[in-house]
Structure formats: structure tokens, C-alpha cells
Design a protein around this motif. Structure first.
Motif, mmCIF file in Angstrom:
data_model
loop_
_atom_site.group_PDB
_atom_site.id
_atom_site.type_symbol
_atom_site.label_atom_id
_atom_site.label_comp_id
_atom_site.label_asym_id
_atom_site.label_seq_id
_atom_site.Cartn_x
_atom_site.Cartn_y
_atom_site.Cartn_z
ATOM 1 N N TYR A 83 -2.948 7.507 -14.204
ATOM 2 C CA TYR A 83 -2.038 6.604 -13.491
ATOM 3 C C TYR A 83 -2.489 6.419 -12.044
ATOM 4 N N ALA A 84 -2.942 7.510 -11.424
ATOM 5 C CA ALA A 84 -3.404 7.420 -10.034
ATOM 6 C C ALA A 84 -4.634 6.531 -9.920
ATOM 7 N N ALA A 85 -5.582 6.672 -10.846
ATOM 8 C CA ALA A 85 -6.780 5.831 -10.810
ATOM 9 C C ALA A 85 -6.412 4.362 -10.947
ATOM 10 N N ASN A 86 -5.501 4.068 -11.884
ATOM 11 C CA ASN A 86 -5.052 2.694 -12.087
ATOM 12 C C ASN A 86 -4.338 2.155 -10.845
ATOM 13 N N THR A 87 -3.512 2.987 -10.236
ATOM 14 C CA THR A 87 -2.737 2.562 -9.069
ATOM 15 C C THR A 87 -3.627 2.368 -7.847
ATOM 16 N N LEU A 88 -4.588 3.268 -7.644
ATOM 17 C CA LEU A 88 -5.506 3.104 -6.515
ATOM 18 C C LEU A 88 -6.303 1.812 -6.653
ATOM 19 N N GLY A 89 -6.756 1.525 -7.873
ATOM 20 C CA GLY A 89 -7.446 0.259 -8.089
ATOM 21 C C GLY A 89 -6.549 -0.922 -7.804
ATOM 22 N N ALA A 90 -5.273 -0.821 -8.213
ATOM 23 C CA ALA A 90 -4.323 -1.908 -7.976
ATOM 24 C C ALA A 90 -4.094 -2.129 -6.485
ATOM 25 N N ILE A 91 -3.960 -1.050 -5.732
ATOM 26 C CA ILE A 91 -3.776 -1.186 -4.285
ATOM 27 C C ILE A 91 -4.960 -1.914 -3.663
ATOM 28 N N ALA A 92 -6.170 -1.461 -4.023
ATOM 29 C CA ALA A 92 -7.377 -2.095 -3.473
ATOM 30 C C ALA A 92 -7.450 -3.564 -3.882
ATOM 31 N N GLY A 93 -7.131 -3.863 -5.136
ATOM 32 C CA GLY A 93 -7.200 -5.246 -5.597
ATOM 33 C C GLY A 93 -6.235 -6.150 -4.873
ATOM 34 N N ALA A 94 -4.990 -5.706 -4.704
ATOM 35 C CA ALA A 94 -3.979 -6.533 -4.054
ATOM 36 C C ALA A 94 -4.283 -6.746 -2.579
ATOM 37 N N VAL A 95 -4.609 -5.660 -1.884
ATOM 38 C CA VAL A 95 -4.828 -5.753 -0.434
ATOM 39 C C VAL A 95 -6.106 -6.532 -0.121
ATOM 40 N N ALA A 134 5.983 4.148 5.473
ATOM 41 C CA ALA A 134 5.836 5.492 4.931
ATOM 42 C C ALA A 134 7.140 6.268 5.020
ATOM 43 N N VAL A 135 7.820 6.171 6.141
ATOM 44 C CA VAL A 135 9.085 6.888 6.318
ATOM 45 C C VAL A 135 10.115 6.421 5.293
ATOM 46 N N CYS A 136 10.174 5.116 5.066
ATOM 47 C CA CYS A 136 11.202 4.564 4.182
ATOM 48 C C CYS A 136 10.836 4.634 2.703
ATOM 49 N N LEU A 137 9.572 4.425 2.377
ATOM 50 C CA LEU A 137 9.204 4.234 0.973
ATOM 51 C C LEU A 137 8.539 5.422 0.304
ATOM 52 N N LEU A 138 7.860 6.269 1.056
ATOM 53 C CA LEU A 138 7.127 7.351 0.399
ATOM 54 C C LEU A 138 8.022 8.298 -0.396
ATOM 55 N N PRO A 139 9.147 8.773 0.155
ATOM 56 C CA PRO A 139 9.964 9.706 -0.650
ATOM 57 C C PRO A 139 10.395 9.129 -2.000
ATOM 58 N N PRO A 140 11.009 7.934 -2.035
ATOM 59 C CA PRO A 140 11.429 7.444 -3.358
ATOM 60 C C PRO A 140 10.265 7.050 -4.265
ATOM 61 N N THR A 141 9.194 6.502 -3.712
ATOM 62 C CA THR A 141 8.095 6.082 -4.581
ATOM 63 C C THR A 141 7.318 7.271 -5.129
ATOM 64 N N VAL A 142 7.273 8.367 -4.390
ATOM 65 C CA VAL A 142 6.671 9.588 -4.937
ATOM 66 C C VAL A 142 7.472 10.052 -6.152
ATOM 67 N N LEU A 143 8.794 9.965 -6.062
ATOM 68 C CA LEU A 143 9.632 10.325 -7.207
ATOM 69 C C LEU A 143 9.389 9.382 -8.383
ATOM 70 N N GLY A 185 0.815 -1.208 0.000
ATOM 71 C CA GLY A 185 0.000 0.000 0.000
ATOM 72 C C GLY A 185 0.846 1.255 0.000
ATOM 73 N N THR A 186 1.929 1.247 0.790
ATOM 74 C CA THR A 186 2.791 2.425 0.836
ATOM 75 C C THR A 186 3.551 2.603 -0.464
ATOM 76 N N PHE A 187 4.071 1.486 -0.989
ATOM 77 C CA PHE A 187 4.853 1.561 -2.223
ATOM 78 C C PHE A 187 4.005 2.108 -3.370
ATOM 79 N N MET A 188 2.856 1.494 -3.597
ATOM 80 C CA MET A 188 2.011 1.927 -4.705
ATOM 81 C C MET A 188 1.316 3.239 -4.391
ATOM 82 N N GLY A 189 1.016 3.468 -3.116
ATOM 83 C CA GLY A 189 0.415 4.745 -2.737
ATOM 84 C C GLY A 189 1.356 5.904 -2.988
ATOM 85 N N GLY A 190 2.652 5.682 -2.744
ATOM 86 C CA GLY A 190 3.628 6.723 -3.030
ATOM 87 C C GLY A 190 3.667 7.065 -4.511
#
Length: 807
Positions: free
Chosen positions: A393-405, A125-134, A54-59
Motif C-alpha cells: 500500500y505504501a509503494a502504491n501511495t508513494l507512486g500516487a503522490i509523485a504522480g499527482a504532484v 501536517a498538523v491537521c491531516l497527519l493524525p487522521p490520515t495515519v489512522l 501530499g500530506t493526506f496521502m503521505g499520512g
């Protein structure tokens, strides 16, 4: 004011796509390394994996949405892309250095229950959000180089496809070479170099194309008449454009089905391919490869189509058939393909690659095509291209997060894989209906596509039970239970002779057969009898409960903690072995912790007299963390003074290098450790290694007097069933110690957290029969340890004779 970017010369286009390939390779290397590092901190339970994913794809979702809001259109797209790649290189180094510090803070503060779950999410979130946002911002950044029109945005499909092709390479490079031969430091270094190279080349490329001012023009590659670029005569908007919200909803549903199905297919494929680290790399690579093919095909189609929305709807309808195809192939056809047991493991990987592709490529291709088609369907030259790409991309990613979790944590445990896949088929049909409802012919076809849900078969119990050995399994048993949990699929079977077997994720984990009963009870009785007064014990993994149940019989035991990652196993499976495990789960001294065992050991403040584990094979992905030097260090810190630890070391499906690594790693932390054999009529089957905080001395006569006490009568009966009814019988299983094997272990590879070398060594030996020869090698070094056993000379001589050790 906006700015207009001069067109990139056609000869530079392959170079730019190559940069996206390098960027994708680096991203997947990072992803694999970060997941490995953070799973060591927060564990690998379903909750932990949900927090990670969730954090990785959310970022990435946040990065895709934030870019167009934070970065002005006047900034040069290529230079911004170069800066993002530079930021990723810096982030890769920072995460590698920061995780140890985060680990220390986390293990100090963590608790269980909801506070622990929230803290796990915070660590991610501390570890993954900065790089995944990039990472999420890279595609919107380059999007400003093209116009937000169907033909213009088709280039984004090619860039996106190139990025995924790179991801395939990064996945295979990390899974089959960098982490197998080197470690996370080297793997991170490779990814950093890739990011730096991409950043430098793109920055130099941007220098040749400096932005020039324009008062009215949007950012657009006009192409100067070149056919590869958008030309003034190209259509700026589809002839029939579906509503933007509808398309975003459809691409979200597409991501939902894609990641949900990937979770299911990865679980089922790993049953018959073997749940090794190589298998997971192959499955991910095939899935990504399909996305790359589909993205390129979708981009080409969007480039020339006046109705990309229609093509998007057709993709969703065809997806229903593709999901049904994959479900049927994976459960009913691919497991029965003949596989030679004598084949080289690398040759098997080729066949496994073909099996994965045959099953899941059609769906992956259609999901890959959906993204560029969705971009083209809602493209409008009046829009900021970065905002268009970011929202899609955000819509696709949000759907992916929900699907996986939801699939892993809710749908599979509640509905099972069959019904869940049927649901994804209907969701795909729903996505098609939203775009094709005006066409009676299309609606009729979609009704037929929905009927494909009835083709999805249930998961066969023998697939859960025997996995890769399915075609070789004898038809001499019946299933009495089959369950699919959050973390694993489990089964219990019973032979015609009345023996019961517990299976998990395609392999037999425990049974009531004599050779397995002997091993499971040795893991419990051996440390409990050699410890002078054990009061508390921790068992890693419940299994059939037989190891844990061994401690129920010991009168001094006051507390038994069982830690298991899959709730189905203690709650259901162990109840089928109540006689063998002495109904351990109803004993008032027992506490069950549902969590990753390593995570529990790292975070608990409690210390134990004994730590042991139910048999957990090291070739299973994630299990090698329970055989690493750092794990044994954690266990040692959780032992009371005089405490003992036992660990299973299998000989079957292992070879010399695997066994050497397991023993050398254990002995590195417990230098006075000993080996105890569970042979099958002299044939090397498996062993138990035993270590302690202090050197061990065994009073043979004292041990026999203890067994002769009335309160140990049940213990004697438990051992006598397995021909271990006396002190001498039990101690005759002694097979050596570190001092005997110093020379033999010289070349052994120590299994560390930073490399987890064992999972790569063991993953190549699923069907190896070399373990028996290795056992004979170990015995050839064995010497009788006069300082370990204390007894009168005639007793020592009798024990020496029983062990077959020359004077």
C-alpha cells in the motif's frame, strides 16, 4: 509467540465487508470536508493543493507502514480495526474544531516564498497527519485476520474493493447532498456517526471471536474446511513468484500513472462537463467505482491463479491501451456528444456520468485490479500480513503522490497533457516489461501497446475555449495562443472581425467586445472615480488585464497589485490585450502576486483604497470562496478608511436564487452597497456591486469637473468608447441598492465558508437564461436615491430620466 484467531463464521463476512463500505464512505466525506476547510486557510493554488494532497496521502502511507511495526501481532485484528475507526471519529471532530484556531495562527505567521510554502505544509501536517495515519492503518490491521498467501490475501482485495465502493457513496453523498443542502458541520457529523457505528459493530463482532494462544502458528483464518477461506491444501506461494522489489516497483508505477492520469483527465473532462463542484464529484466517483470493480475482480483472479505476477504484468500492458483509449475519447470524441441546452441539469448529470465512465472506467478497473494481484504475487505465509499489506500500500501511495504532484506542477506546464499521457503509456509498458520480459509473445504485444502512445491527440483549442458549448460555438475565430499551466488551460482567439477573446478552462473569461469591455472597465473606473483620491488598488485575477489597466490612467494611483493563481495569464495572455489594458504589466506601479487571491488577502498586512476583481464565475469550483461573507469581511479589513470594493455579479448562466445569494451576501458585509448595470441593449447581461467602509455620497457636478480635468482626458476617452463619457452617462447605470431590495432578498441564502452554498446553486445553472428576468425584477424595485446623488435639481431630474425611474 504469535496468536491464532478463530475463523469468522461465513454469515458474518457480508457484515464485515459492509463495515468497510461504511468506513470508506466516512473517509471520503472527511477528505472532501478537510480539503474544503484547509483550502480556505492555505489557498487553492497548485502549491497549496500539492501540500494538501501530499500530506493526506503521505499520512496514509505512514499509517500503512507503521502499523506492523507499532502494533504487536498478538493484538486482535478486529479490535484494533474498531479502535482505529473510533480514533477516526475523534479526529474528525478535532479537525473541524481545530481549523479555526490553526487559521488564526497561520494568518499571523505566514509569509510568501519558501517560508510560506513550508508553513502551508506544516499546517496540513498538523491537521491531516493524525487522521490520515489512522486511515492508512485500517487495511494492515484487518490484514492480520488472514494468512499472507495469494488466496488468503485475496480477501483483502474484497475488503479493499468494499472500502472503495463506500468511498464512491461518500463522494456522491457529500458532493450532491450533504454540502449542497447542509454544511461541513453536518457532513462531518455524518462521517463521525459512520465511524462510531463501524467501531461499535466490529468491536461487538470481535467479542465472539476471542484470540487463543498458539506457539507456532501465524495469524491465519484457517476456515475449518469452508471453501471461502484458505485451506491447508491451497497453494501458499505462487508457482513462479517475481521478486518482491520488482512487484513493489510496479505497483508504485501503477499508482504514479493512476493519479497522474486522474489529474489530467479531471482537468480535460471538466472543460466540457463544466468545472462545477458536481463535475468533480462525478469524476472522482467514477474513478473510485472503477477501482472498486477492478479490486474485486483482481481479488477473485488472485484467489484462483497460480501466477498472479503474470496477471499483474498483463494488467500493466493492457493499461497502456486503456490510457490511450481514455486520452482519445476525452479529447476527440466525448466533447462532441450532443447535449440538449434545454435539458434539466439532473438529467445532464446522468449523461455526464455516462461520458466519464465511457472514458476512464477501463483504466480505473485495471488500476484497481493491480493492487490485490500485487499482494498475491509477493504473498508468503511466513510474513506478517500487516507488513505485506503495509509495504504494498505504501509503494502504491508513494507512486500516487509523485504522480499527482509532478503531473500538476511539472509535467503539464512543461510538456502538456498530450506528451504527459504518452509518457504514462510508456511507464505502464515498462511495468509490464519488468514482469513479462521472458515471454517473446508478450514482449511483441507490449511493443504494440507502446505504439498506442501515438494515438493520444493534443487538446483541441476549441475545447479549452468553449468547453460545454463546443458543439454550439460558431466557426468564426482562430486560436492565436493555447497554453496549459499548473492551475488552468488557457486560450486566446481572434474573430474574423478582429475582436480578441480570452478563454480559461472551457469558458470565455474576457474579451475586447464592447459589452465585455464595458464591464471590465466599470469594475476599475467606477470605484476609482467615486473614491476622492485613490492611491493603492488590489485586483483579484488578471484576466486580460483590462480591469487592472483601467487604473493605469488615474493620476493619483501609486500602487497596483494584481493577484492571479495561474502564471500563464499575466505572463502571456494579457500581452495579447496590450491596447485594451494600456500595457498594464509594464507599468512600474504594478506588482504581480502569483497566489490564491483569498489566501493573499487573508495574510497580507497591506491595506488598499480599492479592491476589485476581474470577472470570475461563481459556478467554477473554488470560486465561491470569493463570494462568501467571510471573504468580504477579509476584504473590508483590508480597505483603508473611505475605501471601496467592486465585485462582478453575472446575470447570464444564473437564476434568481443565485443572484439573490450573491447580492445578499455582499450586502450583509457592505449594507450601503449599490448595484450598477452592464446591460446589453436593455437585456440583463451582468452587473457590478459596489460597497465601502462608510456610506457613499456622489457629487455629480464634482465628478464631472474631475472628468473635465486635463489629467483625466485618457479616462474620458476610455469611457467614451463605451458610451460612458460623462458623469451622467456613468451614473445612469445605477440599478438599485440594498434598501430597495430588502423584501426581495428575504429568502436569499447567505454564502458562508462553512457551506459555500453558492457553488451548488450556481453549478446547476450553467446554461440558464433566467438572469434577464431576474434583472427586470431588480429594476422593478429600484427607486431614485436622492440621498446618494448630490446635484442641483435639474441635474437630478436629468439623471432620473436617463435611469428611467419615475418620480
Amino acid at each position: 509467540m504469535t496468536r491464532n484467531v478463530s475463523p469468522i463464521a461465513p454469515r458474518y463476512l457480508p457484515l464485515l465487508i459492509l463495515m468497510f463500505i461504511g468506513s470508506g464512505a466516512a473517509a471520503l466525506i472527511y477528505e472532501i470536508v478537510w480539503f474544503q476547510l484547509l483550502q480556505l486557510v492555505i489557498g487553492s493554488s497548485a502549491i497549496s493543493l500539492a501540500a494538501l494532497l501530499g500530506t493526506f496521502m503521505g499520512g496514509m502511507c505512514l499509517g500503512s507502514l507503521a502499523y506492523s511495526r507499532v502494533v504487536a501481532p498478538s493484538r486482535h485484528p478486529l479490535r484494533m480495526y474498531a479502535l482505529l475507526e473510533l480514533g477516526l471519529a475523534v479526529s474528525g471532530v478535532v479537525v473541524l474544531l481545530a481549523v479555526p484556531a490553526v487559521t488564526h495562527v497561520y494568518t499571523t505567521l505566514v509569509g510568501h516564498g519558501m517560508p510560506g510554502i513550508l508553513l502551508r505544509a506544516a499546517v496540513c501536517a498538523v491537521c491531516l497527519l493524525p487522521p490520515t495515519v489512522l486511515m492508512g492503518a485500517t487495511l494492515p490491521a484487518i490484514a492480520r485476520w488472514v494468512e499472507a498467501s495469494p488466496r488468503g490475501t485475496s480477501w483483502l482485495g474484497f475488503f479493499y474493493g468494499g472500502n472503495i465502493i463506500g468511498a464512491v457513496g461518500g463522494c456522491l453523498l457529500a458532493g450532491f447532498y450533504l454540502l449542497r443542502v447542509h454544511d461541513v458541520v453536518v457532513a462531518t457529523g455524518v462521517a463521525v456517526v459512520l465511524n462510531l457505528a463501524v467501531s461499535l459493530i466490529v468491536f461487538l463482532l470481535s467479542g465472539a471471536h476471542v484470540a487463543r494462544s498458539s506457539d507456532a502458528q501465524p495469524v491465519v483464518a484457517t476456515g475449518a474446511g469452508h471453501p471461502d477461506f484458505l485451506s491447508p491444501s491451497a497453494p501458499a506461494r505462487p508457482a513462479v513468484a517475481p521478486p518482491t522489489r520488482t512487484v513493489l516497483a510496479i505497483i508504485g508505477l501503477s499508482g504514479f500513472c493512476a493519479l497522474g492520469c486522474e489529474v489530467i483527465w479531471t482537468r480535460v473532462l471538466s472543460l466540457f462537463l463544466g468545472a462545477t463542484v458536481y463535475t468533480f464529484s462525478l469524476i472522482l466517483a467514477v474513478f473510485l467505482f472503477g477501482l472498486a470493480i477492478g479490486s474485486s475482480a483482481g481479488a477473485a483472479l488472485a484467489r484462483h491463479s497460480r501466477r498472479p505476477g503474470l496477471a499483474l504484468g498483463c494488467c500493466q500492458g493492457l493499461q497502456a491501451l486503456a490510457i490511450a483509449w481514455a486520452a482519445y475519447m476525452i479529447a476527440s470524441a466525448l466533447p462532441y456528444w450532443p447535449v440538449s441546452a434545454a435539458a434539466d441539469p439532473w438529467a445532464k448529470f446522468h449523461l455526464d456520468l455516462v461520458r466519464c465512465g465511457w472514458g476512464i472506467l477501463p483504466s480505473a478497473i485495471l488500476w484497481g485490479a493491480s493492487f490485490p494481484l500485487a499482494l498475491a504475487a509477493i504473498a508468503n505465509p511466513a510474513q506478517d500480513s500487516a507488513w505485506l499489506v503495509g509495504r504494498t500500500y505504501a509503494a502504491n501511495t508513494l507512486g500516487a503522490i509523485a504522480g499527482a504532484v509532478l503531473t500538476g506542477m511539472v509535467f503539464i506546464p512543461a510538456l502538456g497533457t498530450q506528451w504527459t499521457q504518452q509518457g504514462f503509456i510508456l511507464v505502464s509498458v515498462l511495468g509490464a516489461v519488468l514482469l513479462l520480459w521472458r515471454s517473446p509473445v508478450a514482449m511483441g504485444a507490449l511493443v504494440l501497446a507502446a505504439c498506442a502512445a501515438f494515438v493520444v491527440p493534443p487538446i483541441p483549442w476549441k475545447l479549452v475555449a468553449y468547453g460545454r458549448q463546443l458543439t454550439l460555438a460558431e466557426d468564426g475565430s482562430n486560436a492565436i495562443y493555447l497554453g496549459e499551466g499548473m492551475n488552468a488551460s488557457v486560450a486566446v482567439s481572434e474573430t474574423f472581425q478582429g475582436a480578441r477573446l480570452f478563454h480559461v478552462s472551457g469558458k470565455t473569461e474576457a474579451s475586447s467586445l464592447p459589452k465585455d469591455m464595458r464591464l471590465q472597465r466599470m469594475l476599475g473606473h467606477l470605484p476609482a472615480l467615486l473614491h476622492p483620491q485613490p492611491r493603492s488598488v488590489l485586483i483579484v485575477g488578471c484576466g486580460a488585464g483590462i480591469t487592472a489597466g483601467s487604473f493605469v490612467l488615474h493620476p493619483s494611483i501609486e500602487r497596483i497589485v494584481i493577484c492571479d493563481i495561474e502564471p500563464l495569464i499575466p505572463q502571456v495572455v494579457a500581452t495579447y490585450f496590450q491596447h485594451e489594458n494600456h500595457d498594464v504589466l509594464r507599468d512600474p506601479r504594478v506588482e504581480i502576486v502569483y497566489d490564491d487571491a483569498r489566501h493573499y488577502i487573508a495574510t497580507t498586512r497591506e491595506k488598499f483604497d480599492i479592491i476589485t476583481s476581474d470577472p470570475i464565475h461563481p459556478w467554477v469550483k473554488g470560486s465561491a470562496v470569493l463570494y462568501s461573507r467571510e471573504y468580504f469581511d477579509l476584504c473590508k479589513r483590508r480597505l483603508q478608511p473611505g475605501g471601496l470594493i467592486t465585485q462582478w455579479v453575472p446575470l447570464y448562466e444564473s437564476d434568481r436564487a443565485v443572484i439573490q445569494s450573491e447580492l445578499a451576501t455582499f450586502f450583509a458585509v457592505f449594507p450601503h452597497g449599490t448595484i450598477w448595470a452592464n446591460d446589453d441593449d436593455g437585456y440583463g447581461y451582468d452587473t457590478v456591486v459596489l460597497g465601502g467602509v462608510e456610506p457613499l455620497t456622489i457629487d455629480i457636478d464634482g465628478l464631472q469637473r474631475r472628468l473635465d480635468r486635463p489629467d483625466h482626458a485618457d479616462i474620458v476617452d476610455s469611457l467614451a468608447d463605451l458610451d460612458l463619457g460623462s458623469a451622467l452617462d456613468l451614473l445612469a447605470t445605477y440599478a438599485g441598492r440594498r434598501a430597495d431590495l430588502t423584501t426581495w432578498l428575504t429568502t436569499a441564502e447567505i454564502n458562508h465558508d462553512r457551506n459555500l452554498r453558492l457553488q451548488y446553486l450556481a453549478g446547476l445553472q450553467l446554461e440558464s437564461i433566467a438572469g434577464a428576468d431576474t434583472y427586470d425584477e431588480i429594476l422593478s424595485y429600484r427607486q431614485f436615491p436622492a440621498d446618494l446623488f448630490q446635484a442641483p435639481e435639474h441635474t437630478l431630474e436629468q439623471l432620473r430620466t436617463m435611469q428611467g425611474v419615475a418620480r
